[in-house]
Design an enzyme around this catalytic site. Sequence first.
Site, PDB file in Angstrom:
ATOM      1  N   ASN A  18       0.860  -1.208   0.150  1.00  0.00           N
ATOM      2  CA  ASN A  18       0.140  -0.049  -0.025  1.00  0.00           C
ATOM      3  C   ASN A  18       1.042   1.169   0.019  1.00  0.00           C
ATOM      4  OD1 ASN A  18      -2.062  -1.797   0.385  1.00  0.00           O
ATOM      5  ND2 ASN A  18      -1.810  -1.648   2.470  1.00  0.00           N
ATOM      6  N   HIS A  78       8.534   5.246   4.993  1.00  0.00           N
ATOM      7  CA  HIS A  78       9.470   4.622   4.807  1.00  0.00           C
ATOM      8  C   HIS A  78       9.286   3.502   3.830  1.00  0.00           C
ATOM      9  CE1 HIS A  78      13.540   2.766   6.263  1.00  0.00           C
ATOM     10  NE2 HIS A  78      13.189   2.000   5.413  1.00  0.00           N
ATOM     11  N   HIS A 104       8.248   0.211   2.096  1.00  0.00           N
ATOM     12  CA  HIS A 104       7.975  -1.045   2.750  1.00  0.00           C
ATOM     13  C   HIS A 104       6.648  -1.472   1.949  1.00  0.00           C
ATOM     14  CE1 HIS A 104       5.054   1.324   5.186  1.00  0.00           C
ATOM     15  NE2 HIS A 104       4.432   0.283   5.462  1.00  0.00           N
ATOM     16  N   GLN A 158       4.233  -5.334   2.759  1.00  0.00           N
ATOM     17  CA  GLN A 158       3.668  -6.250   3.503  1.00  0.00           C
ATOM     18  C   GLN A 158       3.572  -7.702   3.016  1.00  0.00           C
ATOM     19  OE1 GLN A 158       0.427  -4.895   6.317  1.00  0.00           O
ATOM     20  NE2 GLN A 158       0.288  -3.122   4.873  1.00  0.00           N
TER      21      GLN A 158
END
Lengths: 371, 371
Positions: free
Chosen positions: A181, A192, A194, A196
């Site tokens: 997302n 930051h 990233h 999931q």
Amino acid sequence: MIAHARATSPMYSRRLTKPDGRKLWLYGRAPIAPDIVAPAPEGMTVPPNPHLRWHPLRGEWVTYAGHRQDRTFLPPPDYDPLAPTTDPSSPTEVPAGEWDVAVFENRFPTLHAAAHTPPASYVATLPATGQCEVVVYTQAAQGALGALPLWHVEMVVRVWTERTRALSARNDIEYVMPFENRGVEVGVTLPHPHGQLYGYPFVPPIPARELLIQRRHYERAGRGLVEAIVRDEHREGSRIVHTERHAVAFVPAFARWAYEVWVLPVRACPSLLDLDDLELHDFARTLKVVLMKLDALWDQPMPYVMAVHQAPVDGGKHPEAHLHIEIYPALRMKKRLKYLAGSELGAGAFTADTSPEEKAAELRGIEVRVE
Amino acid sequence: MIAHARATSPMYSRRLTKPDGRKLWLYGRAPIAPDIVAPAPEGMTVPPNPHLRWHPLRGEWVTYAGHRQDRTFLPPPDYDPLAPTTDPSSPTEVPAGEWDVAVFENRFPTLHAAAHTPPASYVATLPATGQCEVVVYTQAAQGALGALPLWHVEMVVRVWTERTRALSARNDIEYVMPFENRGVEVGVTLPHPHGQLYGYPFVPPIPARELLIQRRHYERAGRGLVEAIVRDEHREGSRIVHTERHAVAFVPAFARWAYEVWVLPVRACPSLLDLDDLELHDFARTLKVVLMKLDALWDQPMPYVMAVHQAPVDGGKHPEAHLHIEIYPALRMKKRLKYLAGSELGAGAFTADTSPEEKAAELRGIEVRVE
């Protein structure tokens, strides 16, 4: 094409345990130092106990994870829980030291292996077992997956693969979905870079639906449905965004989002686990090119949801599956969000204001440099 | 309960044609003046020609309506296209005069009876026939459906019913869904209280899924699935928000949104067309109470998507269907949006941060006055 044929660089990894018991995995081009220690942010960690309830009309599980309501939202700019810990009195989720990609168990998981004793109701309920992991793409607090060097994007794909492999061994997990997302428009809580990764205790509704349709096609045709789509997209050509020898990206003929792009291996690889080195390289390269094009389109980070669809890890064979990444950019024009409203949410009927052919041509026309 | 038994007040209506050919229907407690004339905003009206493409992996139609991209977004505050025309040099969509509810054909429809010659591709394509209507709840430029007097909410429900009846006669329409998108959070372009109504040329994915499951249940049990849900919600009691003799509202045990509320007749009425006067009255009253409670919760208008699910108008019998309104409030806490992201959009797996029992208790505890 010579560059594509080079051997994949090595990837080292190390598994650590945080003070609160959560696991952390570090990955790098160089060996991970043996004395590296896993930190964890301070504060109460409520033992997670999410549960599932069956939605009898939609025929799907809904997860209830009450403790998440209080999770951190846009923490103060001086605290980045995904940056390496530099001040031991203010620990983050990842240690300082030499590593390139980190994965750790989400502190506020919606699915957790230890979930137990769900409440009783007239609908079926179950413990929401499974796994929720955070994939830290880089130590850098700013940036983007697409802006990382190619070797680094490739490492992220290999980390997805490793985590898929590891979670596939767990009895409480039937489906592994890496996703990202990105952007406040889709509710991200941390800038930051990233993503999931969820290990679901069931095959979730959308992959389940896709797989059912793929299975019927496979049984009838003896070949994969997505393989046919790849062939047809190549043949029609007007929606191709980027091609490599072993991977392709296109705005599908049936895109629901204006700039929806699919990234996939040409060969019918059911999952990340089936990619060979050359395929993984081209797949990562194609993903990088697409993400760079999306950010270059309006010279600003494109908010999106990105989901990796692959074969379930339910123990069965899935020749019908075909690994593919679906990227849903949240904007339909510069500064204009696509809202999901009555028709989409209430009826499930998507409306696109744009033509897949036009949007593909826009993205195709953007030149990007891959390094 | 005596008040509920009163006879329903009469509803008058008149059908008009706008200068650009679109239809307008006016409804009122008093007869509509025979000399009333239908206005239309000025400006180019491109003949709409939307088309459908088949999404082969999800097994659903996607609508492409290119001209919509340029539609008006938040027009200047001095122009309300849904307010009665007072200055003939600045016509709106509805005339001045005595009426209470108006319906007109959307100027920028995603579905249109005259759609023709869709483009060819490797996926199936069809003209996006059907109907998109705007339902103007009131002449007042500000306000809310729930804030209208009870007789007026009842009239809105009766207008939905009339439009469902009229559109059910069309061969190109298989499903009629009244709905409302409310609040900038869900992308509404106009603050004037209004909803919409789509006549789809197919049964859309979510109702189709619900109906399939309901049909299987009905064939097995000889009674409706939603009827059983209503009975079980009454029995467990903890999620009931409001009850009338012939209607009920609850946060379902399997709510996907924090404050999701369903409003439905107790009896298994397949569609709006099956409500008798007493049921319609109680259904409207329950809807009004729920909408008032949602707005009273934080003393601010609750953004939501509201969808009316009913039996298809495909010519078949649908004893399995059970009319119900699903309301999806966009906030999970005050000022905190529920974002649909990777798990919801990429996997179809919803996660709730809250418990249906707690949210129902909150709403149940709010007192509202119905007049």
